[in-house]
Design a protein around this motif. Sequence first.
Motif, short mmCIF file in Angstrom:
data_model
loop_
_atom_site.label_atom_id
_atom_site.label_comp_id
_atom_site.label_asym_id
_atom_site.label_seq_id
_atom_site.Cartn_x
_atom_site.Cartn_y
_atom_site.Cartn_z
N UNK A 349 -25.93 -34.28 21.24
CA UNK A 349 -25.95 -34.98 22.52
C UNK A 349 -25.37 -34.10 23.62
N UNK A 350 -25.74 -32.81 23.63
CA UNK A 350 -25.31 -31.95 24.72
C UNK A 350 -25.85 -32.50 26.04
N UNK A 351 -24.97 -32.71 27.01
CA UNK A 351 -25.36 -33.40 28.24
C UNK A 351 -26.38 -32.63 29.05
N UNK A 352 -26.24 -31.31 29.12
CA UNK A 352 -27.19 -30.52 29.90
C UNK A 352 -28.56 -30.51 29.24
N UNK A 353 -28.60 -30.44 27.92
CA UNK A 353 -29.91 -30.51 27.24
C UNK A 353 -30.51 -31.90 27.39
N UNK A 354 -29.65 -32.92 27.36
CA UNK A 354 -30.14 -34.29 27.55
C UNK A 354 -30.78 -34.44 28.92
N UNK A 355 -30.13 -33.90 29.96
CA UNK A 355 -30.73 -33.94 31.29
C UNK A 355 -32.05 -33.16 31.31
N UNK A 356 -32.07 -32.01 30.66
CA UNK A 356 -33.30 -31.20 30.62
C UNK A 356 -34.44 -31.97 29.95
N UNK A 357 -34.15 -32.62 28.82
CA UNK A 357 -35.19 -33.37 28.10
C UNK A 357 -35.71 -34.53 28.95
#
Length: 411
Positions: A349-357
Amino acid sequence: MDVVCSQVVNDTLNAIRSGVLTANGTDDAMDEYSVLEKALGANCTDWWLSSINRTSMDFLGDDTGGPNSSFSDKEENPSYFSRDYRLVGTLFQGLILLVGVLGNLLVVMVVYRTRSMHSPTNCYLVSLAAADCVVLIASVPNEILSYYVIGSQWIWGPIGCAVFVFLQNLGINASSLSLTAFTVERYIAICHPMKAQSVCTVKRAKKIVGGVWAFAFCYSSPWLGLTITEPIHYKGFQTVERCAMKLSREEYLGYFFADIVVFYLVPLLISCILYGLIARVLFNGHFNKYPEVCRHDNQSSVDPTKSSRVQVVKMLVVVVVIFATLWLPYRGMLVYNSFATMHSKPSFMDLWFLMFAKTCVYINSAINPILYTAMSIKFRRAFQRILLCGRSSLNQQRSPGTQMRHLGHLA
């Protein structure tokens, strides 16, 4: 930074909870935030606050789940997204929302007001545009709002929680099915032109679009009963609510995997097979053997050519490829987290990857009108007429007498 801070935070929290680390040499342990702030410094403390934050549950799926969650049982430290995270999310997703909604509404308006574009293919493109609008409107405003509220706060109540999650899934599913429908329609029109004379019609396309939305509605309707709002107790704040899954995440795994298969893997498999067959017909010279029976958005009604069909097929292939690419980060994360849950391992649940997805999904819902403009001459001209308020041109298409005079003038 993430790796270093993650290890330091874990070690510090273990020291706090075991009583090893206290404040000022006293026996009373400080709260976790105060101790972390003194022990870690500002950088890792901000990272920790961002990491413990979770946005409200949406179609991307939150790993927090149901009434058994610890959110209901204890007070949490108040948490907010960092300034950089808010700025990046608001800027990019706000722009996507504006461009996507206006562009998709323009597609619907252009097809509706331009009689020559009332074709089976464009019926499916209108369905796709409507589905993309639903996804953007139901998702992006709440996503941006979540950057500015405390923790996982949800402000729309239990009904809003159920309706927004339902609409997000409805739009996603209808979009995927619409892509599949017009892929099948193009295959029949090009590879089986004689059969297309009875199958490839606007009337039938409208019925199929109605069936697509009915199926998507029925399939997504369980979400109206699978969400719940539950209280979160933040230190120093009044109790707030969050939108969450009603049951534990493990009980949703079958639903999640069904989503991936039915609305991602199967559409891609069908598209790959059918576009391969279409390419064989178009590029092996079989095209000229058949009469034209199904017109589409780039095809002249007077002098149909092979190149016009190649153009529209290229456009649709690009739409499908972009769909597959932009959905891959989210689908991949969902598969990984589902297997992690099955094996009792921590979710990613990395926040930056979550935003990217999430941003990739929003781009998928906003980019199609741009593709139509770039790759379809007829769409481009129709967009120009609408944007330039060319009502006279549209009236000429509707009025047989005016249209005949216009053609005579051109001749």
